[in-house]
Design a protein around this motif. Structure first.
Motif, mmCIF file in Angstrom:
data_model
loop_
_atom_site.group_PDB
_atom_site.id
_atom_site.type_symbol
_atom_site.label_atom_id
_atom_site.label_comp_id
_atom_site.label_asym_id
_atom_site.label_seq_id
_atom_site.Cartn_x
_atom_site.Cartn_y
_atom_site.Cartn_z
ATOM 1 N N ILE A 42 -9.323 -7.135 -62.447
ATOM 2 C CA ILE A 42 -10.073 -6.764 -61.247
ATOM 3 C C ILE A 42 -9.621 -5.413 -60.731
ATOM 4 O O ILE A 42 -10.439 -4.554 -60.366
ATOM 5 N N CYS A 46 -11.948 -1.998 -60.424
ATOM 6 C CA CYS A 46 -12.111 -1.254 -59.167
ATOM 7 C C CYS A 46 -11.656 0.198 -59.331
ATOM 8 O O CYS A 46 -12.292 1.125 -58.809
ATOM 9 N N TRP A 95 -16.932 -11.720 -56.818
ATOM 10 C CA TRP A 95 -16.933 -10.370 -56.236
ATOM 11 C C TRP A 95 -17.277 -10.414 -54.752
ATOM 12 O O TRP A 95 -16.754 -9.611 -53.957
ATOM 13 N N ARG A 258 -23.547 -6.551 -60.201
ATOM 14 C CA ARG A 258 -22.097 -6.670 -60.006
ATOM 15 C C ARG A 258 -21.453 -5.298 -59.838
ATOM 16 O O ARG A 258 -20.532 -5.132 -59.028
ATOM 17 N N VAL A 262 -18.947 -4.075 -56.795
ATOM 18 C CA VAL A 262 -17.622 -3.486 -57.013
ATOM 19 C C VAL A 262 -17.523 -2.138 -56.297
ATOM 20 O O VAL A 262 -16.477 -1.797 -55.731
ATOM 21 N N LEU A 265 -16.945 -2.902 -52.644
ATOM 22 C CA LEU A 265 -15.562 -3.362 -52.486
ATOM 23 C C LEU A 265 -14.597 -2.181 -52.529
ATOM 24 O O LEU A 265 -13.673 -2.074 -51.706
#
Length: 273
Positions: A42, A46, A95, A258, A262, A265
């Motif tokens: 993860i 990122c 997510w 997705r 991301v 995020l």
């Protein structure tokens, strides 16, 4: 010798790694070889979005980043295909949990703006697509943004030309209690949206389409300073495209969704540093 201070990249890595440890299990399966953890995957995904690069280039740069590797306990580098498979395994629900956790570290004020923008699904040049008569459909991305913290609370992505008034209800229902005021332009002028917001205890600050003098009077009574914060949505969309790319690299539609989550995020983690 005096220790070097932590760089912004290192602080980003530590924050993203901490969120990953809170949100997902260390390993995706009991049959995992346990060479790399889900938390490391993860973080690397990122970091890839933050640097706006490819899996292969990111892993090549990590060779010269010993402090980054030490922060996430990464003793050996994986193949680019390993990151691709890790991205496939973690679903949209995972997510979204990470996105919700990233908001908790930001000083939100409850004034929420909603707005949509398009994003290209390919990085092919305009000259090439024009000569070959190739049509590339855009994605429509609707963001729910806290105007005080400039944080992205949620997003909705569609491949169709769905009207704004049909998208807003799902975002409002999914984010119950996160906003005291909902700001939107005339595209969200719908009585169902206003009623849904009031049921949640949220004040809808949405401009009316002016079909009569009464609509004009209602618009004139809007709090201009508060409504002006709606521009944060346009600024957020522009900033996201400048920092993380104006197009998405994934080819499958579910991976494109997705990839956008991301990116949101990554933005929230950057704001929390």
């Amino acid at each position: 010798m005096q220790a070097l201070p932590k760089s912004r990249v290192l602080r980003f890595v530590e924050q993203a790694f901490h969120l990953a440890r809170r949100a997902v299990a260390r390993y995706s399966s009991k049959f995992s070889k346990r060479r790399y953890s889900g938390h490391q995957h993860i973080l690397l995904l990122c970091l890839k979005v933050r640097k706006d690069t490819t899996h292969r280039t990111l892993l090549d740069e990590l060779v010269e980043m010993p402090r980054i590797r030490k922060a996430i306990n990464l003793t050996e580098l994986s193949a680019p295909s390993t990151l691709c498979k890790a991205f496939d395994r973690l679903g949209m629900d995972g997510w979204r949990v990470l996105l919700n956790l990233s908001i908790t570290r930001l000083p939100t004020i409850g004034v929420v703006g909603i707005g949509a923008s398009g994003i290209d699904r390919s990085h092919a040049s305009k000259h090439y697509t024009k000569r070959t008569k190739l049509t590339i459909q855009q994605l429509k991305v609707t963001l729910l943004v806290d105007t005080g913290a400039n944080a992205i609370l949620d997003l909705h992505v569609t491949t169709t030309r769905k009207h704004d008034s049909k998208i807003a209800p799902s975002l409002i229902e999914r984010n119950t209690g996160k906003g005291a005021i909902l700001i939107g332009d005339k595209g969200y002028d719908d009585q169902n949206i206003r009623a849904l917001a009031r049921e949640d205890g949220t004040r809808p600050l949405i401009k009316h389409r002016e079909f009569s003098s009464l609509h004009k009077a209602w618009n004139a009574r809007l709090d201009a300073d508060l409504y002006g914060q709606r521009s944060q949505n346009e600024s957020m969309n522009s900033r996201r495209k400048r920092k993380y790319g104006a197009f998405i690299r994934s080819r499958r539609w579910w991976k494109q969704f997705r990839e956008l989550v991301v990116g949101c995020l990554t933005h929230n983690i950057e704001k929390s540093l």
